[in-house]
Design a protein around this motif. Structure first.
Motif, PDB file in Angstrom:
ATOM      1  N   GLY A   1      33.250   7.432  75.885  1.00 12.65           N
ATOM      2  CA  GLY A   1      32.781   6.063  76.009  1.00 12.65           C
ATOM      3  C   GLY A   1      33.597   5.146  75.136  1.00 12.65           C
ATOM      4  N   ASP A   2      33.123   3.923  74.973  1.00 11.00           N
ATOM      5  CA  ASP A   2      33.852   2.938  74.172  1.00 11.00           C
ATOM      6  C   ASP A   2      33.617   3.099  72.689  1.00 11.00           C
ATOM      7  OD1 ASP A   2      35.015   1.774  76.350  1.00 11.00           O
ATOM      8  OD2 ASP A   2      33.423   0.289  76.619  1.00 11.00           O
ATOM      9  N   GLY A   3      32.710   4.037  72.318  1.00  8.76           N
ATOM     10  CA  GLY A   3      32.445   4.227  70.898  1.00  8.76           C
ATOM     11  C   GLY A   3      31.387   3.262  70.410  1.00  8.76           C
ATOM     12  N   GLY A   4      30.985   3.450  69.189  1.00  9.17           N
ATOM     13  CA  GLY A   4      29.929   2.616  68.623  1.00  9.17           C
ATOM     14  C   GLY A   4      30.450   1.655  67.592  1.00  9.17           C
ATOM     15  N   LEU A   5      29.523   1.117  66.836  1.00 10.27           N
ATOM     16  CA  LEU A   5      29.846   0.080  65.876  1.00 10.27           C
ATOM     17  C   LEU A   5      30.795   0.563  64.795  1.00 10.27           C
ATOM     18  CD1 LEU A   5      29.135  -2.826  65.036  1.00 10.27           C
ATOM     19  CD2 LEU A   5      27.272  -1.878  63.653  1.00 10.27           C
ATOM     20  N   PHE A   6      30.676   1.821  64.392  1.00  5.99           N
ATOM     21  CA  PHE A   6      31.474   2.328  63.284  1.00  5.99           C
ATOM     22  C   PHE A   6      32.657   3.161  63.758  1.00  5.99           C
ATOM     23  CE2 PHE A   6      27.034   1.991  61.894  1.00  5.99           C
ATOM     24  CZ  PHE A   6      27.179   1.063  60.884  1.00  5.99           C
ATOM     25  N   SER A   7      32.934   3.133  65.044  1.00  8.12           N
ATOM     26  CA  SER A   7      33.976   3.989  65.585  1.00  8.12           C
ATOM     27  C   SER A   7      35.357   3.553  65.116  1.00  8.12           C
ATOM     28  CB  SER A   7      33.954   3.967  67.120  1.00  8.12           C
ATOM     29  OG  SER A   7      32.729   4.437  67.586  1.00  8.12           O
ATOM     30  N   ALA A   8      36.177   4.543  64.797  1.00  6.02           N
ATOM     31  CA  ALA A   8      37.571   4.255  64.503  1.00  6.02           C
ATOM     32  C   ALA A   8      38.320   4.117  65.817  1.00  6.02           C
ATOM     33  CB  ALA A   8      38.171   5.391  63.666  1.00  6.02           C
ATOM     34  N   THR A   9      39.471   3.440  65.740  1.00 10.01           N
ATOM     35  CA  THR A   9      40.255   3.295  66.948  1.00 10.01           C
ATOM     36  C   THR A   9      40.825   4.645  67.347  1.00 10.01           C
ATOM     37  OG1 THR A   9      42.190   2.733  65.608  1.00 10.01           O
ATOM     38  CG2 THR A   9      40.852   0.907  66.421  1.00 10.01           C
ATOM     39  N   GLY A  10      40.998   4.876  68.627  1.00  9.75           N
ATOM     40  CA  GLY A  10      41.518   6.139  69.109  1.00  9.75           C
ATOM     41  C   GLY A  10      41.643   6.098  70.608  1.00  9.75           C
ATOM     42  N   TYR A  11      41.792   7.262  71.223  1.00  8.54           N
ATOM     43  CA  TYR A  11      41.952   7.325  72.661  1.00  8.54           C
ATOM     44  C   TYR A  11      40.668   6.892  73.363  1.00  8.54           C
ATOM     45  CZ  TYR A  11      42.482   9.146  77.363  1.00  8.54           C
ATOM     46  OH  TYR A  11      42.532   9.252  78.726  1.00  8.54           O
ATOM     47  N   ARG A  12      40.821   5.997  74.340  1.00 13.27           N
ATOM     48  CA  ARG A  12      39.697   5.512  75.137  1.00 13.27           C
ATOM     49  C   ARG A  12      40.019   5.815  76.596  1.00 13.27           C
ATOM     50  NH1 ARG A  12      38.975  -0.547  73.165  1.00 13.27           N
ATOM     51  NH2 ARG A  12      37.354  -0.533  74.798  1.00 13.27           N
ATOM     52  N   HIS A  13      39.320   6.793  77.138  1.00 17.50           N
ATOM     53  CA  HIS A  13      39.688   7.346  78.438  1.00 17.50           C
ATOM     54  C   HIS A  13      39.593   6.331  79.570  1.00 17.50           C
ATOM     55  CE1 HIS A  13      40.408  10.423  81.395  1.00 17.50           C
ATOM     56  NE2 HIS A  13      39.259  10.183  82.003  1.00 17.50           N
ATOM     57  N   GLN A  14      38.468   5.666  79.691  1.00 16.39           N
ATOM     58  CA  GLN A  14      38.310   4.719  80.788  1.00 16.39           C
ATOM     59  C   GLN A  14      39.295   3.569  80.695  1.00 16.39           C
ATOM     60  OE1 GLN A  14      36.512   5.347  83.451  1.00 16.39           O
ATOM     61  NE2 GLN A  14      35.823   7.267  82.512  1.00 16.39           N
ATOM     62  N   MET A  15      39.594   3.131  79.496  1.00 22.86           N
ATOM     63  CA  MET A  15      40.561   2.057  79.342  1.00 22.86           C
ATOM     64  C   MET A  15      41.951   2.520  79.770  1.00 22.86           C
ATOM     65  SD  MET A  15      41.535  -0.377  76.083  1.00 22.86           S
ATOM     66  CE  MET A  15      42.459   0.877  75.189  1.00 22.86           C
ATOM     67  N   PHE A  16      42.315   3.760  79.419  1.00 21.66           N
ATOM     68  CA  PHE A  16      43.628   4.250  79.827  1.00 21.66           C
ATOM     69  C   PHE A  16      43.726   4.357  81.340  1.00 21.66           C
ATOM     70  CE2 PHE A  16      46.704   7.464  80.999  1.00 21.66           C
ATOM     71  CZ  PHE A  16      47.836   6.998  80.335  1.00 21.66           C
ATOM     72  N   LEU A  17      42.678   4.857  81.987  1.00 18.94           N
ATOM     73  CA  LEU A  17      42.697   4.959  83.446  1.00 18.94           C
ATOM     74  C   LEU A  17      42.876   3.584  84.083  1.00 18.94           C
ATOM     75  CD1 LEU A  17      39.821   7.531  84.174  1.00 18.94           C
ATOM     76  CD2 LEU A  17      42.287   7.965  84.078  1.00 18.94           C
TER      77      LEU A  17
END
Length: 331
Positions: free
Chosen positions: A72-88
């Motif tokens: 998913g897009d991650g939560g409030l405290f998520s570090a930046t990293g690979y985002r599957h849906q965005m890459f697709l």
């Protein structure tokens, strides 16, 4: 949380509101409405990496960094990293954009989920076959297992001599805590509809029947992995199975085994693409620093390493813990 930190958080929120108002106003003043709306329609913006000698087209660089997993897009405290849906969505956008003459995918990953890797592979093949877009892969420090799976159909694969690649295979893991539970007097009561409903349970020993069932799943996914490489690299299945025993290779070794085409860096890959499509601008899709990312960065600045613990806790609570099939290199 101390009063000082609460005040700092409120100040950050106020700055965020002001920043959003200023950004919107600036965009409306200095950009026409259509271009502004087009920018906001995606989770990224285009940044020019290198200016070419010709106008009218571009080469797009897309990045895969980190484990290929749809979290998913991650939560409030998520570090930046690979985002599957965005890459697709990025690769689909680049494929459909008539101004994009070539796509370079920078791969730096140990691999990841079988399903996610297959979804990326499908988008790559679609871009090649339906939109006639050449796709080159530039391998970073690691492009193993699922990272190689998605690279296989590329028109050209370029790696550094020190790149770690290969690890062709499938893995599924679980932890068994039966003896530990017995030592502490812990008993687990399981009610199930069939003998294999709790297969790979952490609280019972695996039977031979269990192992046979799971091995059939592994073999099926591995056969697909072999097929993808055989088609993409124009190799026989026997050749792929010979090199695809799970071991890792350096970029130099991969070149000798015909798993890659050239040795070089990202810059070298860009020049190779320019030789094919012309000296065009090279652009990169950069994610927006949106509300969650802004707050994440603010929390990191305000609270230092505390946010790392919060991010770890959130991932543990949010991630599905069941064993899954993976194309991934584990050390």
């Amino acid at each position: 949380m101390s009063r000082k930190r609460w005040l700092a958080l409120i100040a950050v929120a106020m700055l965020l509101v002001i920043s959003l108002v200023v950004n919107v106003a600036t965009s409306m003043i200095f950009s026409n409405t259509s271009s502004f709306m087009d920018s906001m329609a995606h989770d990224w913006t285009e940044q020019v990496l290198d200016t070419g000698e010709e106008l009218g087209g571009s080469i797009v660089v897309l990045e895969i960094n980190g484990v290929i997993q749809d979290t998913g897009d991650g939560g409030l405290f998520s570090a930046t990293g690979y985002r599957h849906q965005m890459f697709l969505s990025q690769i689909e956008h680049a494929a459909k954009d008539p101004t994009v003459e070539g796509i370079i995918i920078r791969v730096n990953t140990p691999g990841g989920g079988v399903v996610e890797s297959a979804e990326i592979h499908e988008k790559i093949v679609e871009a090649q076959e339906e939109y006639d877009k050449p796709i080159y892969v530039s391998m970073g420090s690691m492009a193993a297992s699922g990272g190689y799976y998605i690279a296989a159909p590329a028109d050209k694969i370029v790696a550094s001599p020190q790149t770690i690649t290969g690890s062709i295979g499938v893995i599924m893991e679980s932890i068994n805590v039966t003896e530990l539970a017995e030592n502490y007097g812990v008993k687990v009561n399981t009610i199930k509809s069939g003998p294999y409903k709790d297969i790979m349970s952490a609280t019972r020993e695996m039977t031979e029947e269990d192992r046979a069932i799971l091995q059939s799943l592994i073999d099926e996914s591995y056969d697909e992995f072999v097929r993808i490489i055989a088609e993409g690299r124009e190799m026989s299945e026997s050749q792929v199975r010979t090199v695809g025993d799970g071991r890792i290779y350096s970029g130099t070794q991969a070149l000798e085994l015909d798993l890659i085409d050239e040795l070089g860096s990202l810059d070298d890959t860009i020049e190779m693409m320019r030789e094919l499509v012309g000296p065009l601008n090279v652009v990169k899709y950069e994610p927006h620093v949106g509300f969650p990312n802004f707050l994440s960065m603010s929390f990191q600045q305000l609270f230092g390493t505390d946010v790392g613990e919060l991010a770890t806790l959130e991932r543990i609570l949010a991630t599905h813990r069941s064993p899954t099939l993976k194309y991934i290199y584990t050390d």
